[in-house]
Design a protein around this motif. Structure first.
Motif, short mmCIF file in Angstrom:
data_model
loop_
_atom_site.label_atom_id
_atom_site.label_comp_id
_atom_site.label_asym_id
_atom_site.label_seq_id
_atom_site.Cartn_x
_atom_site.Cartn_y
_atom_site.Cartn_z
N PRO A 1 30.85 -26.14 -1.16
CA PRO A 1 29.47 -27.07 -1.19
C PRO A 1 29.29 -27.73 0.21
O PRO A 1 30.22 -28.13 0.93
CB PRO A 1 30.03 -28.02 -2.18
N ILE A 2 27.94 -27.65 0.80
CA ILE A 2 27.57 -28.61 1.62
C ILE A 2 27.13 -29.77 0.92
O ILE A 2 25.86 -29.73 0.79
CB ILE A 2 26.38 -27.72 2.63
N VAL A 3 27.78 -30.79 1.02
CA VAL A 3 27.59 -32.12 0.57
C VAL A 3 27.74 -31.85 -1.04
O VAL A 3 28.61 -31.82 -1.71
CB VAL A 3 26.37 -32.62 0.97
N ASP A 4 26.52 -31.38 -1.63
CA ASP A 4 26.66 -31.44 -3.28
C ASP A 4 25.46 -30.30 -3.66
O ASP A 4 25.27 -30.06 -4.80
CB ASP A 4 25.76 -32.67 -3.79
N LYS A 5 25.52 -29.14 -2.70
CA LYS A 5 24.94 -27.99 -3.11
C LYS A 5 25.58 -26.74 -2.42
O LYS A 5 26.20 -26.93 -1.27
CB LYS A 5 23.47 -27.85 -2.59
N PRO A 6 26.08 -25.59 -3.29
CA PRO A 6 26.75 -24.58 -2.74
C PRO A 6 26.12 -23.90 -1.78
O PRO A 6 24.64 -24.07 -1.71
CB PRO A 6 26.90 -23.69 -3.85
N THR A 7 26.84 -23.38 -0.60
CA THR A 7 26.11 -22.63 0.49
C THR A 7 25.14 -21.44 0.16
O THR A 7 24.02 -21.48 0.64
CB THR A 7 27.24 -21.93 1.19
N ILE A 8 25.56 -20.77 -0.85
CA ILE A 8 24.65 -19.80 -1.25
C ILE A 8 23.17 -20.21 -1.75
O ILE A 8 22.12 -19.55 -1.77
CB ILE A 8 25.25 -18.79 -2.17
N GLN A 9 23.09 -21.34 -2.24
CA GLN A 9 21.85 -21.98 -2.87
C GLN A 9 20.89 -22.17 -1.72
O GLN A 9 19.64 -22.07 -1.82
CB GLN A 9 22.12 -23.29 -3.77
N TYR A 10 21.30 -22.66 -0.36
CA TYR A 10 20.43 -22.98 0.62
C TYR A 10 19.92 -21.70 1.02
O TYR A 10 18.74 -21.58 1.36
CB TYR A 10 21.25 -23.39 1.81
N ILE A 11 20.64 -20.52 1.17
CA ILE A 11 20.43 -19.12 1.49
C ILE A 11 19.23 -18.53 0.49
O ILE A 11 17.99 -18.23 0.73
CB ILE A 11 21.33 -18.10 1.57
N ILE A 12 19.56 -18.82 -0.76
CA ILE A 12 18.39 -18.27 -1.80
C ILE A 12 17.11 -19.38 -1.62
O ILE A 12 15.97 -18.80 -1.92
CB ILE A 12 19.04 -18.61 -3.11
N GLU A 13 17.38 -20.52 -1.44
CA GLU A 13 16.06 -21.48 -1.56
C GLU A 13 15.14 -21.01 -0.11
O GLU A 13 13.96 -20.87 -0.19
CB GLU A 13 16.43 -22.77 -1.37
N GLU A 14 15.84 -20.62 0.86
CA GLU A 14 15.09 -20.03 2.29
C GLU A 14 14.39 -18.74 1.65
O GLU A 14 13.14 -18.57 2.20
CB GLU A 14 16.06 -19.63 3.25
N ALA A 15 14.88 -17.81 1.03
CA ALA A 15 14.33 -16.82 0.63
C ALA A 15 13.04 -16.80 -0.18
O ALA A 15 12.12 -16.17 0.02
CB ALA A 15 15.27 -15.67 -0.03
N ILE A 16 13.20 -17.85 -1.02
CA ILE A 16 12.14 -18.18 -2.20
C ILE A 16 11.07 -18.83 -1.27
O ILE A 16 9.77 -18.60 -1.52
CB ILE A 16 12.67 -19.08 -3.17
N GLU A 17 11.33 -19.84 -0.36
CA GLU A 17 10.31 -20.42 0.50
C GLU A 17 9.62 -19.44 1.22
O GLU A 17 8.43 -19.74 1.63
CB GLU A 17 10.93 -21.35 1.28
N SER A 18 10.38 -18.25 1.48
CA SER A 18 9.48 -17.41 2.36
C SER A 18 8.78 -16.21 1.69
O SER A 18 7.98 -15.26 2.13
CB SER A 18 10.73 -16.53 3.29
N GLY A 19 8.70 -16.32 0.31
CA GLY A 19 7.93 -15.55 -0.46
C GLY A 19 8.73 -14.43 -1.32
O GLY A 19 8.03 -13.63 -1.91
N ILE A 20 9.98 -14.30 -1.27
CA ILE A 20 10.88 -13.41 -1.89
C ILE A 20 10.52 -13.60 -3.39
O ILE A 20 10.73 -14.92 -3.87
CB ILE A 20 12.31 -13.43 -1.37
N GLU A 21 10.66 -12.43 -4.17
CA GLU A 21 10.33 -12.60 -5.64
C GLU A 21 11.45 -12.17 -6.39
O GLU A 21 11.88 -12.65 -7.45
CB GLU A 21 9.26 -11.91 -6.11
N ASP A 22 12.33 -11.32 -5.76
CA ASP A 22 13.53 -10.60 -6.38
C ASP A 22 14.70 -10.68 -5.49
O ASP A 22 14.56 -10.32 -4.45
CB ASP A 22 13.24 -9.41 -7.00
#
Length: 294
Positions: free
Chosen positions: A31-52
């Protein structure tokens, strides 16, 4: 031109730099504070328009799948105790995006991990996001690369400058022309020996590829470290069709190293209003004590 809708996140590495913590916990779940590292990566993908998204996992990575799955007992407990804000956070990771999984059965390198997802991608352009880099910027790093792909219809790698003494740790680009932040590339070199790097522009774990990259990954050529290197396939692709390098905007955090992980945790904690003042006070006290010891 087909739109970039799919992303691959390789997450099959052993995480040896963080042993013994990663003996049973995937490094992507640290975790980075209270969120696992991979969730930050997935959130970046979603904010960029990735669907799958397809996550390439390995042995001992089940915790990643569990994190992005529903947790009925936990959710019911939070609901009964009326802890609605926590419930929302828990459910957020479940409802982010359609996530798929495939296992890399043998640890053959990053290039092989990407190749494992070829059937999921098919004949579409796609993104690759590595979990060792978190980028903080108003416009997501991946979205910046997607904009360049939309302009050029070509593969794009994200780069940033590193110190000369660090170039041997990265894939390095050798640009032959640059306009603004975008460069045409002469060659891509994986971890050049100290003092031999053609530039200090290092590949930083964000990519947009045309599906032709799989033709070269499928050759399974062994490169640096005895592994199938993604950078080698990028160079072969570049010899057939242009691959651009984009010097993206944003602060990049290296969470793949211990010091970088600690620094990232501190800086992200300082972004949280409920932690900032107390943490600053603690750090100031710690600095004073360290100076006294010295």
């Amino acid at each position: 031109m087909k739109r970039v809708k799919k992303a691959i996140i390789p997450a099959a590495g052993l995480g040896t730099r963080f042993l013994p913590a990663t003996k049973v916990m995937p490094k992507e779940m640290l975790p980075i504070v209270d969120k696992p590292t991979i969730q930050y990566i997935i959130e970046e993908a979603i904010e960029s328009g990735i669907e799958d998204i397809i996550i390439v996992t390995g042995k001992g990575k089940r915790a990643i799948e569990d994190h992005f799955d529903a947790a009925f007992e936990l959710e019911q407990n939070l609901l009964e105790k009326e802890k609605f804000s926590l419930l929302e956070e828990v459910q957020k990771s479940t409802n982010l995006v359609d996530i798929h999984y495939i296992r890399q059965k043998e640890a053959k390198g990053l290039g092989h991990a990407v190749w494992c997802a070829r059937k999921f991608i098919g004949d579409e352009p796609f993104a690759v996001l590595l979990g060792d880099d978190i980028v903080d910027n108003n416009e997501p790093c991946l979205k910046q690369l997607m904009n360049i792909y939309n302009e050029t219809s070509s593969s794009v790698v994200g780069v940033q400058e590193v110190a000369d003494h660090q170039t041997h740790r990265y894939g390095i680009v050798d640009p032959y022309s640059t306009e603004g932040r975008t460069s045409r590339v002469n060659q891509f070199v994986e971890k050049p020996a100290p003092g031999t790097a053609p530039s200090n522009l290092a590949i930083m774990g964000r990519y947009i590829f045309t599906p032709e990259i799989f033709d070269f990954l499928g050759q399974h050529q062994i490169g640096a470290g005895g592994e199938i290197q993604l950078t080698d396939a990028i160079q072969m692709l570049n010899e057939k069709q242009s691959v651009y390098a984009y010097n993206f905007e944003g602060k990049r955090y290296d969470v793949g190293e211990k010091m970088g992980f600690v620094q990232t945790t501190i800086e992200y904690a300082l972004k949280k209003p409920e932690l900032k003042d107390e943490l600053l006070e603690y750090l100031e006290e710690l600095i004073v004590k360290e100076k006294q010891v010295r």
